[in-house]
Design a protein around this motif. Sequence first.
Motif, short mmCIF file in Angstrom:
data_model
loop_
_atom_site.label_atom_id
_atom_site.label_comp_id
_atom_site.label_asym_id
_atom_site.label_seq_id
_atom_site.Cartn_x
_atom_site.Cartn_y
_atom_site.Cartn_z
N TYR A 80 -48.29 47.14 19.75
CA TYR A 80 -47.34 46.55 19.49
C TYR A 80 -46.97 45.31 18.25
CZ TYR A 80 -47.41 48.10 24.10
OH TYR A 80 -47.57 49.08 25.03
N HIS A 81 -45.59 45.61 18.82
CA HIS A 81 -45.54 44.31 17.38
C HIS A 81 -44.46 43.49 17.35
CE1 HIS A 81 -43.71 44.22 12.83
NE2 HIS A 81 -42.81 44.27 13.24
N LEU A 82 -44.62 42.04 16.86
CA LEU A 82 -43.50 41.55 17.08
C LEU A 82 -42.23 41.37 15.71
CD1 LEU A 82 -42.57 39.05 18.38
CD2 LEU A 82 -43.50 37.52 16.37
N TRP A 83 -41.14 41.88 16.83
CA TRP A 83 -40.04 42.37 16.08
C TRP A 83 -39.31 41.05 15.78
CZ3 TRP A 83 -38.68 46.79 13.45
CH2 TRP A 83 -39.36 48.41 14.74
N ASP A 84 -39.69 40.42 15.70
CA ASP A 84 -38.46 39.02 15.40
C ASP A 84 -39.14 38.43 14.15
OD1 ASP A 84 -37.22 36.73 15.68
OD2 ASP A 84 -38.19 35.47 17.52
N ARG A 85 -37.83 38.08 13.62
CA ARG A 85 -39.01 37.82 12.37
C ARG A 85 -38.11 36.28 11.93
NH1 ARG A 85 -37.58 42.92 9.94
NH2 ARG A 85 -35.70 41.78 8.66
N ASP A 86 -37.24 35.79 13.20
CA ASP A 86 -36.55 33.93 12.88
C ASP A 86 -37.30 33.12 12.63
OD1 ASP A 86 -34.23 35.86 12.94
OD2 ASP A 86 -33.73 35.30 15.06
N TYR A 87 -38.81 33.33 12.81
CA TYR A 87 -39.39 31.90 13.36
C TYR A 87 -40.64 31.52 11.89
CZ TYR A 87 -43.46 35.05 13.47
OH TYR A 87 -44.04 36.27 13.99
N ARG A 88 -40.12 32.62 11.03
CA ARG A 88 -41.27 32.84 9.70
C ARG A 88 -40.37 32.93 8.88
NH1 ARG A 88 -42.53 38.35 7.75
NH2 ARG A 88 -42.12 40.11 9.42
N ARG A 89 -40.95 33.07 7.20
CA ARG A 89 -40.29 32.68 6.09
C ARG A 89 -40.46 34.55 5.56
NH1 ARG A 89 -42.13 27.91 2.88
NH2 ARG A 89 -41.21 29.43 0.44
N VAL A 90 -39.51 35.20 4.63
CA VAL A 90 -39.50 36.78 4.42
C VAL A 90 -38.93 36.67 3.09
CG1 VAL A 90 -38.82 37.23 7.10
CG2 VAL A 90 -37.36 37.22 5.07
N TYR A 91 -40.11 37.30 2.49
CA TYR A 91 -39.79 37.12 1.06
C TYR A 91 -38.30 37.72 -0.18
CZ TYR A 91 -40.18 42.56 0.51
OH TYR A 91 -40.33 44.05 0.41
N MET A 92 -36.94 37.93 0.98
CA MET A 92 -36.51 38.61 0.00
C MET A 92 -35.39 37.37 0.64
SD MET A 92 -37.21 41.15 3.15
CE MET A 92 -36.27 41.98 3.71
N LEU A 93 -35.41 36.75 0.78
CA LEU A 93 -34.78 35.65 1.25
C LEU A 93 -34.89 34.06 0.36
CD1 LEU A 93 -33.52 35.39 5.00
CD2 LEU A 93 -32.58 36.59 3.53
N ASP A 94 -37.13 34.56 0.76
CA ASP A 94 -36.87 32.82 0.05
C ASP A 94 -36.67 33.25 -1.80
OD1 ASP A 94 -38.55 30.97 1.43
OD2 ASP A 94 -39.89 32.02 1.14
#
Length: 252
Positions: free
Chosen positions: A131-145
């Motif tokens: 299973y996978h947590l698809w929601d990325r809104d709660y964490r930082r991602v390198y494409m945006l950082d």
Amino acid sequence: WDQRCREQLLACAARSRKPVLCSYGRGYPLGAPLDWEARGDAAVSCLNCAGFFDDNNILNIRYRTLLRDWPEPRLSFFWSAHFHFSSSQLLREVPYDPQLLMLFYGEEILMTVRLFTHGWDLFSPASGIVYHLWDRDYRRVYMLDMRELYSELAQRSRRRLHAMLGSGPAPFFDEVPEAWPLPGDTATRNHYCDPFGLGSERSLADYEGAADVCFRDRRIGDFALRGGAPSEELFVGREEGGQAAVEAKCRG
């Protein structure tokens, strides 16, 4: 879970010399308790399928929920970085490409083709395993950082991807392969060819024919939209309208 993987991979080995058990993870909610259990559709297996060509002309992969689990693992045509289980020989034959810096969208379809051309066969698990947590809104991602660095490096990586998949021009000149170490190496390696390219057991055209896609023409056939499943009746949500309708839905 590891015993289930071993059992299912063994079943695949009866049909393939180089099997890979592979699928996307079904979703679970953020904050789920440790004793969380999937219910309803979320408890049923899924199948990796072709989705759409994005603005960079890269084929994106998605999953579709099945009505019920397979009786046994089924041949699949799209690899996922979420979960893949195989012999460790895969790491020696098809190692991750260190030249694809910052590549996110495109990693999976390129690895799909590299595995296929090296003779590896993908199989979708008979039942849901991960299973996978698809929601990325709660964490930082390198494409945006790191937007500027991502834009610069990912563009180079996409050029390499398109050259390998026949959807873009070849490099203007050949670079001498760097002495990248490969899994299992105990000494410095000198590469005389690209160890991170396509294989020679099957061709790119063989993959496109088997999966019902064409990278150069940005074509996705109905077979690819179903991930190789024989009928739309096997899925929870049936689709119609072909590539145009599915791409519109995925982009919507």
